[in-house]
Design an enzyme around this catalytic site. Structure first.
Site, PDB file in Angstrom:
ATOM      1  N   ASP A 159       0.841  -1.202   0.000  1.00  0.00           N
ATOM      2  CA  ASP A 159       0.000   0.000   0.000  1.00  0.00           C
ATOM      3  C   ASP A 159       0.879   1.257   0.000  1.00  0.00           C
ATOM      4  O   ASP A 159       0.615   2.225  -0.704  1.00  0.00           O
ATOM      5  CB  ASP A 159      -0.911  -0.025   1.233  1.00  0.00           C
ATOM      6  CG  ASP A 159      -1.616  -1.369   1.357  1.00  0.00           C
ATOM      7  OD1 ASP A 159      -2.499  -1.642   0.552  1.00  0.00           O
ATOM      8  OD2 ASP A 159      -1.216  -2.163   2.237  1.00  0.00           O
ATOM      9  N   HIS A 187      -4.650  -3.293   6.265  1.00  0.00           N
ATOM     10  CA  HIS A 187      -4.456  -3.621   4.850  1.00  0.00           C
ATOM     11  C   HIS A 187      -5.806  -4.053   4.288  1.00  0.00           C
ATOM     12  O   HIS A 187      -6.119  -5.232   4.172  1.00  0.00           O
ATOM     13  CB  HIS A 187      -3.420  -4.728   4.674  1.00  0.00           C
ATOM     14  CG  HIS A 187      -3.364  -5.209   3.252  1.00  0.00           C
ATOM     15  ND1 HIS A 187      -2.867  -4.439   2.231  1.00  0.00           N
ATOM     16  CD2 HIS A 187      -3.765  -6.359   2.675  1.00  0.00           C
ATOM     17  CE1 HIS A 187      -2.975  -5.099   1.087  1.00  0.00           C
ATOM     18  NE2 HIS A 187      -3.525  -6.270   1.333  1.00  0.00           N
TER      19      HIS A 187
END
Ligand code: NAI
Length: 326
Positions: A159, A187
């Site tokens: 990410d 996440h």
């Protein structure tokens, strides 16, 4: 040459591992002077496929590979290891509810946490990649009494790298010139990619982009990137996930040279008022083999709201796996 270190990879016959194992073996993760003994774990139905991976690994004749073990027993895979990359997990099947998925993975990470505690070196560094990564990491930690809770982490680096690349593209620079990006929280699509402190070529990113771009393009693009890749490729991100796992471990072991990275870490003692019993991503720097949360950042009202949202999701995941973390 240094003495070899032992690195376990689970889900070793899967898509991510097909890229990850070869990057570790080539020295990308721990450096060109660090030999490794690879300890690969799979489930019995995938042992045949794992033999194929093993054959290819041998065929690479990597100078740094000092040994390879392939097994379906976590106690063997985790014996005396220095590093664990827990990639294997149960994917969501048809008709499976979110709570079913959390619990199916809960069962895996309960067993693996215990096996790590019983077999790994006490200072083993653990990275959980398999989803739901943060909650799987929390389960692992709670079932591994001999491990240091600081040494169990979850992967948010994909990410983070996605956010860096979006900013580099938007500001017309290279990702190496983008600094101080943070992805907070889980996440999942509630993660908060935060440009509040980010710079590109030394200039504040906030002064280079509009608020509209940040809220309506940048944040959703990073949050939804995994789904966009599945749509385009017909398969989930594997090479970029492997690359992020290598980045996470390399920075943790060898240092981040003052650069901020995002890591899911045990939240106890965090200075940002986040629930003290989660695996939560914060801005981190790494030095001398230790991670440290970047302190003293001013949190805007908008950021606080976004952080609360991802925190609430992790709290509800934790409640759903309560039976595994007693
Ligand atoms: P995959 O399905 O290709 O491979 C997973 C492998 O794990 C399979 O070979 C399976 O047999 C194995 N496995 C299942 N249970 C196991 C157990 N108990 N012990 C050892 N091995 C076991 O999946 P892929 O693409 O490699 O992804 C792996 C995981 O990583 C998934 O959960 C995925 O959602 C997650 N992921 C996480 C990312 C992150 O940023 N944290 C990014 C991308 C993927």
């Amino acid at each position: 040459m240094k003495a070899p270190v032992r690195v376990a990879v689970t889900g070793a016959a899967g898509q991510i591992s097909y890229s990850l194992i070869f990057r570790i073996a080539s020295g990308s993760m721990l450096g060109p002077d660090q030999p490794v003994i690879l300890q690969l774990l799979e489930i019995p139905p995938a042992m045949g496929a794992l033999q194929g991976v093993l054959m290819e690994l041998n065929d690479c004749a990597f100078p740094l590979v000092a040994g390879v073990i392939a097994t379906d027993d976590p106690n063997v895979a985790f014996k005396d290891i220095d590093f664990a990359l827990l990639v294997g997990s149960r994917p969501r099947g048809p008709g499976m509810e979110r709570s079913d998925l959390l619990n199916a993975n809960g069962a895996i990470f309960t067993v693996q946490g215990k096996a790590l505690s019983d077999n790994a070196k006490p200072n083993v560094r653990v990275l959980v990649v398999g989803n739901p990564a943060n909650t799987n990491a929390l389960i692992c930690l709670k079932n591994a009494p001999k491990l240091n809770p600081r040494n169990v982490t979850a992967m948010m680096r994909l990410d983070h790298n996605r956010a860096m690349s979006q900013i580099a593209e938007k500001t017309g620079t290279h990702s190496t010139k983008v600094e101080k990006v943070v992805v907070w929280g889980n996440h999942s699509s509630t993660q908060y990619p935060d440009i509040s402190y980010a710079t590109a070529d030394g200039k504040a990113v906030k002064s280079l982009v509009t608020d509209e771009w940040n809220k309506n393009e940048f944040i959703p693009t990073v949050q939804q990137r995994g789904a966009a890749i599945i749509k385009a490729r017909g398969a989930s991100s594997a090479a970029s996930a492997a690359s992020a796992a290598v980045d996470h471990m390399r920075n943790w072991a060898l240092g981040s040279n003052g650069q901020w990275v995002s890591m899911g870490v045990y939240s106890k003692g965090n200075p940002y008022g986040v629930d003290q019993d989660l695996i939560f991503a914060f801005p981190i720097t790494c030095e001398n083999g230790e991670w440290k949360i970047v302190e003293g950042l001013e949190i805007s009202d908008y950021s606080r709201e976004m952080i609360k949202k991802t925190e609430a999701e992790l709290q509800s995941e934790r409640a759903a796996v309560a039976d595994h973390i007693k």
